[in-house]
Design a protein around this motif. Structure first.
Motif, mmCIF file in Angstrom:
data_model
loop_
_atom_site.group_PDB
_atom_site.id
_atom_site.type_symbol
_atom_site.label_atom_id
_atom_site.label_comp_id
_atom_site.label_asym_id
_atom_site.label_seq_id
_atom_site.Cartn_x
_atom_site.Cartn_y
_atom_site.Cartn_z
ATOM 1 N N LEU A 1 0.822 -1.203 0.000
ATOM 2 C CA LEU A 1 0.000 0.000 0.000
ATOM 3 C C LEU A 1 0.861 1.260 0.000
ATOM 4 N N THR B 1 -4.453 5.041 -7.124
ATOM 5 C CA THR B 1 -4.183 3.793 -6.399
ATOM 6 C C THR B 1 -3.837 4.074 -4.936
ATOM 7 N N ILE B 2 -2.568 4.251 -4.616
ATOM 8 C CA ILE B 2 -2.170 4.300 -3.211
ATOM 9 C C ILE B 2 -2.550 5.593 -2.509
ATOM 10 N N SER C 1 -7.539 3.799 0.152
ATOM 11 C CA SER C 1 -6.300 3.049 0.353
ATOM 12 C C SER C 1 -5.567 3.532 1.593
ATOM 13 N N THR D 1 -7.331 2.218 4.639
ATOM 14 C CA THR D 1 -7.009 0.795 4.815
ATOM 15 C C THR D 1 -5.633 0.629 5.445
ATOM 16 N N CYS D 2 -4.681 1.390 4.963
ATOM 17 C CA CYS D 2 -3.313 1.336 5.495
ATOM 18 C C CYS D 2 -3.307 1.714 6.980
ATOM 19 N N TRP E 1 -8.874 0.836 -7.712
ATOM 20 C CA TRP E 1 -9.194 0.080 -6.505
ATOM 21 C C TRP E 1 -8.911 -1.405 -6.702
ATOM 22 N N GLN F 1 -5.502 -1.929 -5.776
ATOM 23 C CA GLN F 1 -5.333 -1.894 -4.328
ATOM 24 C C GLN F 1 -5.922 -3.124 -3.646
ATOM 25 N N VAL G 1 -3.480 -5.024 -1.069
ATOM 26 C CA VAL G 1 -3.733 -5.314 0.348
ATOM 27 C C VAL G 1 -3.797 -6.820 0.580
#
Length: 484
Positions: free
Chosen positions: A167, A199-200, A205, A208-209, A410, A413, A417
């Protein structure tokens, strides 16, 4: 190699830790090297193409012609490891690690502290995270005023690779999708270029990280052994002496430049000037999404931090062995991808096209996201390579995502993940860290497997729920470049 301390047999473990220790022992005994899995993968893909109706000539042509398709990307991924190692072992970073090692005041806090820093550094560079985390674990273990379980420290140092590496800025899949020159032409025509903003750096994202970092830190803290259960580095038979090698003497006049600090400074100024020029002339996301630029900055940073060309080259020499797996495995992944996408079978369909049809049949929404995440995690146990495996998966996964109108950024990603999950079970990416820690995989897997059992349902829930917040954006396909 470590020696077993009294009371460290699997019989003394309880619950998930005992299951994980048994599993680690089984994998060490029966699992071959990751390179063997890559060889087996090529054979299986070739058989699948033959069963799909491809001619033997089509299969062998795809194998040979595609074998070197990832040459540039292979070198780039090897350089991620090398630059991370060089920066982490530089004297300024070593001094920083020694200061950080004095921060924790309790054994459990020390474990969670290593996990938190390992994941934070991993967002910048996963190769740097492995070495930095390992050296931090060793520095804490050398403290005479704090008794900490060395196995738990080592597992915490691995959490950058086991939780959030993909990520971050050195994500193989995200870097690949942001670099048109590194994308195979067939994949580029499916996805177009996806910069980090898609993306990141999406809020989904980043959220989530953050969730995974917080969750991993808490689990590391709560699962750290206490009291009599603690096994220190000394009890495990690990030598913690990290004294630097004595400086070599200059014996010839020609060696003066090898010990000069002028050249590294000048190279650092050139790199800084180039970086400023890039930011002034290009969009921010375009600059930081450039894999070549990213590696240039880290390589020159390592040179500046080591002070002299001689010290820098000594660090590079020590880093090279950690890149061996990448150098010999990525060509096999390129061959697999070529067979999947170019060896046409009956009806003119490739194996990749059939897989795309299968994933498309699942439909859009949460079901698609969960199945892709599970598929990625399972395949990652047998093909432990974020970038190489993405080249194998991406043609049919991204085609399926386009067909069901799932956001492509996504989808990358979701892969990222889920890609970290098998690292908690398969010890392939532990190898550089284990060399630093002087431990075996079985010493760490009891703790990483516990993290895996908690991460898996959380990851599946996140890719399902957060996927609902995206809208589909058709890929922007760049015009094909005519052959010279």
């Amino acid at each position: 190699m470590t020696t077993a301390a009294p009371g460290t047999s699997t019989r003394s473990e309880k619950g998930l830790a005992r299951v994980a220790q048994v599993m680690a022992g089984w994998t060490e005994k029966w699992f071959p090297d990751a390179y063997v899995f890559a060889l087996g993968g090529v054979v299986l893909v070739a058989l699948a193409a033959l069963l799909n109706g491809s001619s033997p000539q089509a299969v062998v042509d795809a194998f040979g012609n595609g074998f070197w398709d990832l040459t540039a990307f292979t070198l780039q991924m090897a350089m991620v490891v090398l630059t991370g190692y060089v920066v982490a072992t530089s004297p300024p970073v070593a001094r920083l690690i020694d200061r950080l090692a004095r921060v924790p005041q309790q054994a459990t806090t020390a474990v969670s502290f290593v996990a938190l820093l390992s994941m934070s550094v991993s967002f910048l560079n996963w190769g740097l995270s492995l070495v930095f985390g390992g050296l931090l674990a060793r520095a804490i273990a050398r403290r005479t005023d704090l008794r900490v379980d060395y196995r738990a420290l080592g597992a915490a140092a691995f959490m950058g690779l086991g939780a959030v590496w993909a990520l971050g800025l050195s994500s193989s899949a995200a870097q690949l999708q942001a670099t048109a020159a590194s994308l195979p032409p067939d994949l580029l025509q499916i996805t177009g270029v996806l910069d980090f903003g898609k993306t990141i750096f999406t809020w989904q994202s980043l959220l989530t990280c953050a969730i995974l970092i917080a969750l991993t830190t808490v689990v590391a803290h709560l699962s750290a052994p206490r009291g009599a259960a603690i096994r220190t580095a000394f009890e495990l038979g690990v030598d913690l002496d990290d004294s630097p090698e004595p400086a070599s003497r200059r014996e010839r006049p020609g060696e003066w430049l090898e010990y000069s600090r002028i050249l590294p400074v000048l190279m650092g100024l050139l790199t800084a000037g180039w970086l400023v020029s890039q930011f002034l002339s290009k969009p921010f996301l375009t600059v930081i999404s450039s894999l070549n630029g990213y590696l240039l900055v880290f390589l020159m940073l390592g040179l500046v931090l080591h002070g002299t060309p001689r010290n820098f080259l000594q660090a590079v020499t020590k880093a090279v062995p950690a890149t061996a797996g990448i150098l010999v495995q990525f060509p096999l992944y390129a061959a697999m991808a070529a067979i999947l996408t170019k060896a046409e079978g009956s009806g003119g369909m490739t194996v990749s096209a059939h897989l795309a049809e299968f994933f498309t049949s699942i439909g859009s929404g949460g079901g698609f996201a969960v199945v892709i995440a599970l598929y990625t995690a399972i395949l990652g146990i047998f093909v432990p390579s974020g970038g190489g495996k993405w080249l194998v998966e991406a043609p049919y996964v991204m085609q399926s995502a386009t067909d069901v109108e799932m956001n492509l950024g996504w989808t990358v990603q979701i892969y990222n993940v889920a890609e970290a999950l098998p690292n908690l079970v398969n010890p392939f990416f532990m190898l550089p860290l284990l060399a630093v820690l002087k431990l075996r995989a079985r010493d760490l897997v009891g703790f990483t497997f516990l993290q895996f059992t908690i991460h898996l349902p959380v990851v599946l829930l996140l890719v399902w729920l957060l996927g609902m917040t995206f809208t589909f954006e058709p890929p922007v396909i760049p015009p094909a470049v005519p052959a010279p």
